[in-house]
Design an enzyme around this catalytic site. Sequence first.
Site, PDB file in Angstrom:
ATOM      1  N   ILE A 483       0.601  -1.274  -0.028  1.00  0.00           N
ATOM      2  CA  ILE A 483      -0.103  -0.236   0.189  1.00  0.00           C
ATOM      3  C   ILE A 483       1.037   1.273   0.456  1.00  0.00           C
ATOM      4  O   ILE A 483      -0.100   2.200  -0.766  1.00  0.00           O
ATOM      5  CB  ILE A 483      -1.264   0.138   1.108  1.00  0.00           C
ATOM      6  CG1 ILE A 483      -1.882  -1.660   1.008  1.00  0.00           C
ATOM      7  CG2 ILE A 483      -1.997   1.516   1.376  1.00  0.00           C
ATOM      8  CD1 ILE A 483      -3.039  -1.526   2.014  1.00  0.00           C
ATOM      9  N   VAL A 593     -12.165   1.757   5.794  1.00  0.00           N
ATOM     10  CA  VAL A 593     -13.700   0.812   4.822  1.00  0.00           C
ATOM     11  C   VAL A 593     -13.881   0.801   3.652  1.00  0.00           C
ATOM     12  O   VAL A 593     -13.589   1.355   3.273  1.00  0.00           O
ATOM     13  CB  VAL A 593     -13.987   1.114   6.103  1.00  0.00           C
ATOM     14  CG1 VAL A 593     -15.670   0.284   5.754  1.00  0.00           C
ATOM     15  CG2 VAL A 593     -14.685   0.667   7.646  1.00  0.00           C
ATOM     16  N   ALA A 595     -11.490   0.346   1.115  1.00  0.00           N
ATOM     17  CA  ALA A 595     -10.517   0.428   0.650  1.00  0.00           C
ATOM     18  C   ALA A 595     -10.697   1.845  -0.466  1.00  0.00           C
ATOM     19  O   ALA A 595     -10.571   2.665   0.679  1.00  0.00           O
ATOM     20  CB  ALA A 595     -10.368   0.374  -0.671  1.00  0.00           C
ATOM     21  N   LEU A 597     -13.173   3.348  -1.895  1.00  0.00           N
ATOM     22  CA  LEU A 597     -14.895   3.276  -2.444  1.00  0.00           C
ATOM     23  C   LEU A 597     -15.176   4.139  -0.612  1.00  0.00           C
ATOM     24  O   LEU A 597     -14.444   4.393   0.622  1.00  0.00           O
ATOM     25  CB  LEU A 597     -15.688   1.716  -1.583  1.00  0.00           C
ATOM     26  CG  LEU A 597     -15.013   0.747  -2.606  1.00  0.00           C
ATOM     27  CD1 LEU A 597     -16.342  -0.063  -2.107  1.00  0.00           C
ATOM     28  CD2 LEU A 597     -15.849   1.313  -3.925  1.00  0.00           C
ATOM     29  N   GLY A 668      -2.083 -12.395  -3.910  1.00  0.00           N
ATOM     30  CA  GLY A 668      -2.059 -10.540  -2.920  1.00  0.00           C
ATOM     31  C   GLY A 668      -3.263  -9.821  -2.034  1.00  0.00           C
ATOM     32  O   GLY A 668      -3.188  -9.128  -1.611  1.00  0.00           O
ATOM     33  N   GLU A 671      -4.024 -11.629   4.050  1.00  0.00           N
ATOM     34  CA  GLU A 671      -2.801 -11.325   4.437  1.00  0.00           C
ATOM     35  C   GLU A 671      -1.672 -12.079   4.427  1.00  0.00           C
ATOM     36  O   GLU A 671      -2.223 -13.474   3.754  1.00  0.00           O
ATOM     37  CB  GLU A 671      -3.508 -11.242   5.704  1.00  0.00           C
ATOM     38  CG  GLU A 671      -3.982  -9.538   6.189  1.00  0.00           C
ATOM     39  CD  GLU A 671      -2.954  -8.527   6.151  1.00  0.00           C
ATOM     40  OE1 GLU A 671      -2.252  -7.891   5.909  1.00  0.00           O
ATOM     41  OE2 GLU A 671      -4.038  -7.571   5.572  1.00  0.00           O
ATOM     42  N   ASP A 682     -11.032  -8.883  10.295  1.00  0.00           N
ATOM     43  CA  ASP A 682     -11.010  -7.424  10.091  1.00  0.00           C
ATOM     44  C   ASP A 682     -12.501  -7.011   9.271  1.00  0.00           C
ATOM     45  O   ASP A 682     -12.366  -5.907   9.395  1.00  0.00           O
ATOM     46  CB  ASP A 682     -10.292  -8.312   8.569  1.00  0.00           C
ATOM     47  CG  ASP A 682     -10.040  -7.223   7.395  1.00  0.00           C
ATOM     48  OD1 ASP A 682      -9.422  -5.400   7.702  1.00  0.00           O
ATOM     49  OD2 ASP A 682     -10.944  -7.005   6.269  1.00  0.00           O
ATOM     50  N   LYS A 686     -13.989  -3.357  11.093  1.00  0.00           N
ATOM     51  CA  LYS A 686     -14.792  -1.977  10.129  1.00  0.00           C
ATOM     52  C   LYS A 686     -16.513  -1.896  11.025  1.00  0.00           C
ATOM     53  O   LYS A 686     -16.482  -0.816  10.318  1.00  0.00           O
ATOM     54  CB  LYS A 686     -14.349  -2.900   9.065  1.00  0.00           C
ATOM     55  CG  LYS A 686     -13.460  -2.722   8.437  1.00  0.00           C
ATOM     56  CD  LYS A 686     -13.901  -3.730   6.168  1.00  0.00           C
ATOM     57  CE  LYS A 686     -11.986  -3.479   6.175  1.00  0.00           C
ATOM     58  NZ  LYS A 686     -11.896  -4.629   5.084  1.00  0.00           N
ATOM     59  N   GLY A 803      -6.628  -4.632  -2.394  1.00  0.00           N
ATOM     60  CA  GLY A 803      -5.760  -4.473  -2.831  1.00  0.00           C
ATOM     61  C   GLY A 803      -4.707  -3.472  -2.791  1.00  0.00           C
ATOM     62  O   GLY A 803      -5.566  -2.062  -2.428  1.00  0.00           O
TER      63      GLY A 803
END
Length: 826
Positions: A483, A593, A595, A597, A668, A671, A682, A686, A803
């Site tokens: 990232i 939350v 990515a 969006l 990818g 994790e 995860d 969120k 991603g």
Amino acid sequence: MTSIVHKFGGTSVGSVEAFRSVLRILEAEHKRAGPGEMIAVVVSAMSGVTDSLIRAAHLAAQQDPEYKSILDTLWERHKSTSENLLEGSSLREFNQITENEFNDLHEILRGVWHGRHLPDTTLELVSGHGELWSSRLLAAAWSGLQPSAKPQWLDARTVLVAKNGETGPQIEWQTSAKKLGAAIGSTKRLVITGFIASTPEGVPTTLKRNGSDFSAAIFGRLLKVEKIVIWTDVDGVYSADPRKVPEARCLNELSYQEAIELAYFGAKVIHPHTMGPAIALQIPIWIKNTFHPEVPGTVIHQPNPESRSDLIARGFTTIDRVALLNLEGTGMIGVPGVAERLFGALRDAAVNVILISQASSEHSICVAVTEDNAELGRSVLEKEFESELHHGQIQSVHVTSPCSIVAMVGDRMVEKQGVSARFFTALSHAGVSVRAIAQGSSERNLSAVIDQKDSTRALRATHSAFFLSDFTMSVGVIGTGQIGKALLRQLQERRAVLQDVFKTDLRVGGTANSKTDLRDFITRVKAEHIPHTVLVDCSASDEVAERYADWLAAGIHVVTPNKKAGAGSWARYAKIRDVSAASGRQFLYEATVGAGLPVISTLRDLIQTGDEVISIEGLLSGTLAYVLSQFHPANSSGGYAHWPNGNTGSAAHAASFSHIVGEAKKLGYTEPDPRDDLNGLDVARKIVILAREAGVKLELTDVNVTSLVPAALQDLKSADQFLSQLPKFDKDFLQKRELAEKSGGVLRFVGSFDFKSRKAGASLRVVPSDHPFARVKGSDNIIAFRTRRYDAQPLIVQGPGAGPEVTAAGVFSDLLRLARSLGARA
């Protein structure tokens, strides 16, 4: 024809090489000029010589024998310099005259020693010798280069008459012009001593500090030249002190008034008093670099308004070691003469006032003075207003120090609206508090009194606000994984467009990884000359999240896709939000939350516009969305699920659960240890973040989580062990899928929160095949907000939710959102 006065400062003649640079300039000037054009050269003492002579004189008065060593060192310096520049009879003549003058100085200071007293006239005589030596040396060296047009050396004490006045040396213009005309006749090449003159009684005197610049302007006026060139060791006048502001610009021009304002407030331009003679005849003054004569430099003149550049502000400067004297009391309101008494008392005590600020209510008046005069100023004001203080009509005479004055100067400030707002906004964003302000009616200068500790930061922030891009922010990136790397790449790709089109500079000040000393990193990223700083935490570290509150309190914005702060303990989360509100620094976390969006911003907009949220549910894990969509390859319309490589698979040939998890890891999407995705935490984090955004005090432990990790595999030491043993449980997952399909549904991992029951969950569910969640493909996220307004049909946010590229894009959006909120156009 162009007649010129050149003035060379101490650094321009401070060494043999410096002298040679000057001689090259003069040789070029001689070739350029016609035989009838005047070239007059005013010379300062070699750098440090005047200070050494003054020190020697004071030491002699204190009967300190070190004065002799100082004189001997100065003699050796001049002798050594002459031996590298002169030869033959010129060298012998210079050394003989100079040695005699040093012997005279020894005798003069011996008298000071015995008398233990240093009269002002003696100090003036002694301190002016440096110009005699340097100018005589330059004249002799120049004569060696131009034997056919030898310059005339002129001791300014023989022609220049000055007397001391309240505002400084006053030139006897008519007398000086007459003496000068008689001394030079038709000579067109002159080398003149700077700094020194004589009184009307013929007593040697000086023009005080910056006197050589003053000499250049005086002789420019007396000789009626077309321009004056001040040669120094910088390329011109800068928009700010380049030692404090690395990105200061060399200005191509200043008006006389701008230069005076900048000089008054401490800029190393040229002394205000110096420009008077040039202004009288509208003679342009050029500031150029002796060691880079090809650089155009800065011209100080009366510019044509139509041809000037669009610069609103020409320069920024500061005065340090300032104190504020504040006189305050209700007894001042409507009483005439208070200001007159205040300024009269300070004048009588020889306390110079630098700046004045008074409230329109007349309840208070404050003045800025040098810190050295602060206590004297207070005592004389307390004495002057003793009666009013005694009777309570004036409450106090208060001193605030140490302070600094930061000033902005520009002729065009009066033409533009919002200049003051921009100036004070820059100070505010830099965390600088203003104690007093002042602006003349010409609006050429805007000044603010601040705490001295903020001086450099204030100078850099205000300069940046007007001279860098319209908006500049230092960006520090923590976490150089996928990232972090994607974000850095996106910033680089868009940098030119942001700067050129939107005048926004998101400047990466540094990157950090797990081995970086974060304290040192923060120091490097939080550059004082850049008004805004943001740290982007692209790690998944709880330790880094623990520092957010401290960074916000230190004036640093925080942007992150790291969920550890938003879903960690409520106490830490609340502290981060509280510190953010109190400090005015923003904590942005849209990418935690969905990515890239707009999930959190959509929820925030719903709440802020008065809607009532009933429930939130969705597929919040891109990893689990991908795994489960591949586990059910046929979509609701009977088609096929698309794999990343373009292949398709039918329901009859669906891959096993373990195989899909392995493929997801290779792509990818997971994790490093897929269990960190399959355990559902995860998704739970969120849900916690979204519930808290809506004002619910929810802890991670309040979320009912169903893990997809078989119990027997939870404690395995490595991800490889987990993946190797996961096929043993494929049958269990196959049974779940078959049951779901028999009921007309598909498996999806859903996160949810119900605002009425306060129930939060993250679990594997069977959703109908016609449900929006069933139609999700690949790693898409989908979130449904059911609200009072969106009850029958929930508000849906859907798109790629996993991603590095889309997550980095979400972080980038937060950076731009932050920039816009701080004034950027991006």
